[in-house]
Scaffold this motif. Sequence first.
Motif, short mmCIF file in Angstrom:
data_model
loop_
_atom_site.label_atom_id
_atom_site.label_comp_id
_atom_site.label_asym_id
_atom_site.label_seq_id
_atom_site.Cartn_x
_atom_site.Cartn_y
_atom_site.Cartn_z
N ILE A 113 0.82 -1.21 0.00
CA ILE A 113 0.00 0.00 0.00
C ILE A 113 0.86 1.27 0.00
O ILE A 113 0.60 2.19 -0.79
CB ILE A 113 -0.99 0.00 1.18
CG1 ILE A 113 -1.84 -1.28 1.18
CG2 ILE A 113 -1.89 1.24 1.11
CD1 ILE A 113 -2.63 -1.53 -0.08
N PRO A 114 1.91 1.37 0.84
CA PRO A 114 2.78 2.55 0.76
C PRO A 114 3.42 2.74 -0.61
O PRO A 114 3.55 3.87 -1.10
CB PRO A 114 3.83 2.29 1.84
CG PRO A 114 3.15 1.39 2.82
CD PRO A 114 2.28 0.50 1.98
N TYR A 115 3.81 1.63 -1.24
CA TYR A 115 4.37 1.70 -2.59
C TYR A 115 3.34 2.28 -3.56
O TYR A 115 3.65 3.17 -4.37
CB TYR A 115 4.81 0.31 -3.05
CG TYR A 115 5.00 0.17 -4.54
CD1 TYR A 115 6.18 0.57 -5.16
CD2 TYR A 115 3.98 -0.35 -5.33
CE1 TYR A 115 6.34 0.44 -6.53
CE2 TYR A 115 4.13 -0.48 -6.71
CZ TYR A 115 5.31 -0.08 -7.30
OH TYR A 115 5.46 -0.20 -8.66
N MET A 116 2.12 1.77 -3.49
CA MET A 116 1.08 2.25 -4.40
C MET A 116 0.76 3.72 -4.14
O MET A 116 0.50 4.48 -5.08
CB MET A 116 -0.17 1.39 -4.26
CG MET A 116 -0.01 -0.03 -4.79
SD MET A 116 0.28 -0.10 -6.59
CE MET A 116 -1.38 0.21 -7.19
N LYS A 118 2.84 5.98 -3.16
CA LYS A 118 3.93 6.74 -3.79
C LYS A 118 3.72 6.82 -5.30
O LYS A 118 4.03 7.85 -5.93
CB LYS A 118 5.28 6.09 -3.48
CG LYS A 118 5.71 6.23 -2.03
CD LYS A 118 7.02 5.48 -1.77
CE LYS A 118 7.42 5.56 -0.31
NZ LYS A 118 8.65 4.76 -0.03
N LYS A 119 3.22 5.75 -5.90
CA LYS A 119 2.93 5.76 -7.33
C LYS A 119 1.84 6.78 -7.66
O LYS A 119 1.94 7.53 -8.64
CB LYS A 119 2.50 4.37 -7.80
CG LYS A 119 3.63 3.39 -8.00
CD LYS A 119 4.42 3.71 -9.27
CE LYS A 119 5.38 2.60 -9.62
NZ LYS A 119 6.10 2.85 -10.89
N PHE A 120 0.80 6.81 -6.84
CA PHE A 120 -0.26 7.79 -7.06
C PHE A 120 0.31 9.21 -6.98
O PHE A 120 0.02 10.05 -7.84
CB PHE A 120 -1.37 7.61 -6.02
CG PHE A 120 -2.46 6.69 -6.46
CD1 PHE A 120 -3.64 7.20 -6.97
CD2 PHE A 120 -2.32 5.32 -6.36
CE1 PHE A 120 -4.66 6.35 -7.39
CE2 PHE A 120 -3.33 4.46 -6.77
CZ PHE A 120 -4.51 4.98 -7.29
N ALA A 121 1.11 9.47 -5.95
CA ALA A 121 1.67 10.81 -5.78
C ALA A 121 2.54 11.19 -6.98
O ALA A 121 2.49 12.34 -7.47
CB ALA A 121 2.49 10.87 -4.49
N TYR A 122 3.32 10.24 -7.47
CA TYR A 122 4.21 10.50 -8.60
C TYR A 122 3.41 10.85 -9.86
O TYR A 122 3.69 11.85 -10.54
CB TYR A 122 5.09 9.28 -8.86
CG TYR A 122 5.93 9.39 -10.11
CD1 TYR A 122 7.07 10.19 -10.14
CD2 TYR A 122 5.57 8.70 -11.26
CE1 TYR A 122 7.84 10.29 -11.30
CE2 TYR A 122 6.34 8.79 -12.42
CZ TYR A 122 7.47 9.59 -12.43
OH TYR A 122 8.22 9.70 -13.59
N PHE A 123 2.39 10.05 -10.17
CA PHE A 123 1.66 10.30 -11.41
C PHE A 123 0.71 11.49 -11.30
O PHE A 123 0.38 12.12 -12.31
CB PHE A 123 0.93 9.03 -11.86
CG PHE A 123 1.86 8.03 -12.47
CD1 PHE A 123 2.54 8.32 -13.64
CD2 PHE A 123 2.09 6.80 -11.87
CE1 PHE A 123 3.43 7.41 -14.20
CE2 PHE A 123 2.97 5.89 -12.42
CZ PHE A 123 3.65 6.19 -13.59
N PRO A 210 8.76 5.93 -8.30
CA PRO A 210 9.03 4.96 -7.22
C PRO A 210 9.35 3.57 -7.76
O PRO A 210 8.77 3.13 -8.75
CB PRO A 210 7.72 4.96 -6.43
CG PRO A 210 7.09 6.28 -6.73
CD PRO A 210 7.45 6.57 -8.16
N ARG A 211 10.27 2.90 -7.09
CA ARG A 211 10.68 1.56 -7.50
C ARG A 211 10.20 0.53 -6.49
O ARG A 211 9.97 0.83 -5.32
CB ARG A 211 12.21 1.47 -7.63
CG ARG A 211 12.87 2.61 -8.39
CD ARG A 211 12.26 2.85 -9.74
NE ARG A 211 12.39 1.74 -10.66
CZ ARG A 211 11.88 1.72 -11.88
NH1 ARG A 211 11.17 2.74 -12.33
NH2 ARG A 211 12.05 0.67 -12.66
N THR A 212 10.09 -0.69 -6.93
CA THR A 212 9.71 -1.80 -6.06
C THR A 212 10.85 -2.10 -5.10
O THR A 212 12.01 -2.17 -5.52
CB THR A 212 9.40 -3.05 -6.89
OG1 THR A 212 8.35 -2.74 -7.82
CG2 THR A 212 8.97 -4.21 -6.02
#
Length: 225
Positions: A113-116, A118-123, A210-212
Amino acid sequence: MQIWNSAITPFLIPIFIAPRSIPFKEDVIRGEEVSSRLLTAKGLRLRYFRLPFLHAGSNIETKRKFEEFLAERGYRIAPVTIDNSEWIFARAYEKALVRGDKQMAERVAEAYIPYMEKKFAYFEQQSMALFGYEMKQVLLLHANALNADYFDKLARMIKKRGYEFISLDEALTDKAYTSPDAYAGPGGITWIHRWAITAGKDDDFFRGEPRTPAFVMKEAGITAE
């Protein structure tokens, strides 16, 4: 819920990079058989096609020919703007569950969830940088054990960021989706980056994605995203 055709085949990459590829077209047609029957029973029809691995073709000729083929069959390509490596997390999660390593499965899930987010914030930032506003996003997810167990938490995170769940039809009313897309190449990338490449953005525009986490990559047995 909308059902999309997405022809997945182990021969996808070598077939799809070859112009006039009849075998891949046949895969698309075969993919319609079950989905079309399900939709017809509900008075619906297939209208969208999600490119497998988001690969559009290795060159413009291949890309255009396949787009023409899909249009002839009544499809519109379903774009993805929030691309991510959720599938890597899912593979790591499933491998841990299969061998009974509950601790590792929980560790992978806790990082998901934290990874996702970060993806939302990036896009979201990418949308602002490219268009000057936050567009209606299309998120790519797969049906898997990870999402079966953690989609509620994922949905809560998404809603906390101010999103509402809408249909693809409604999302595509956003003017961003009319942006020119001249990208062709080996990578399956988000449409935001396709539009940015077409607009001539330099390398700095794409930095910071963000990377995995390395431990998830290792657990999944994946060497590169």
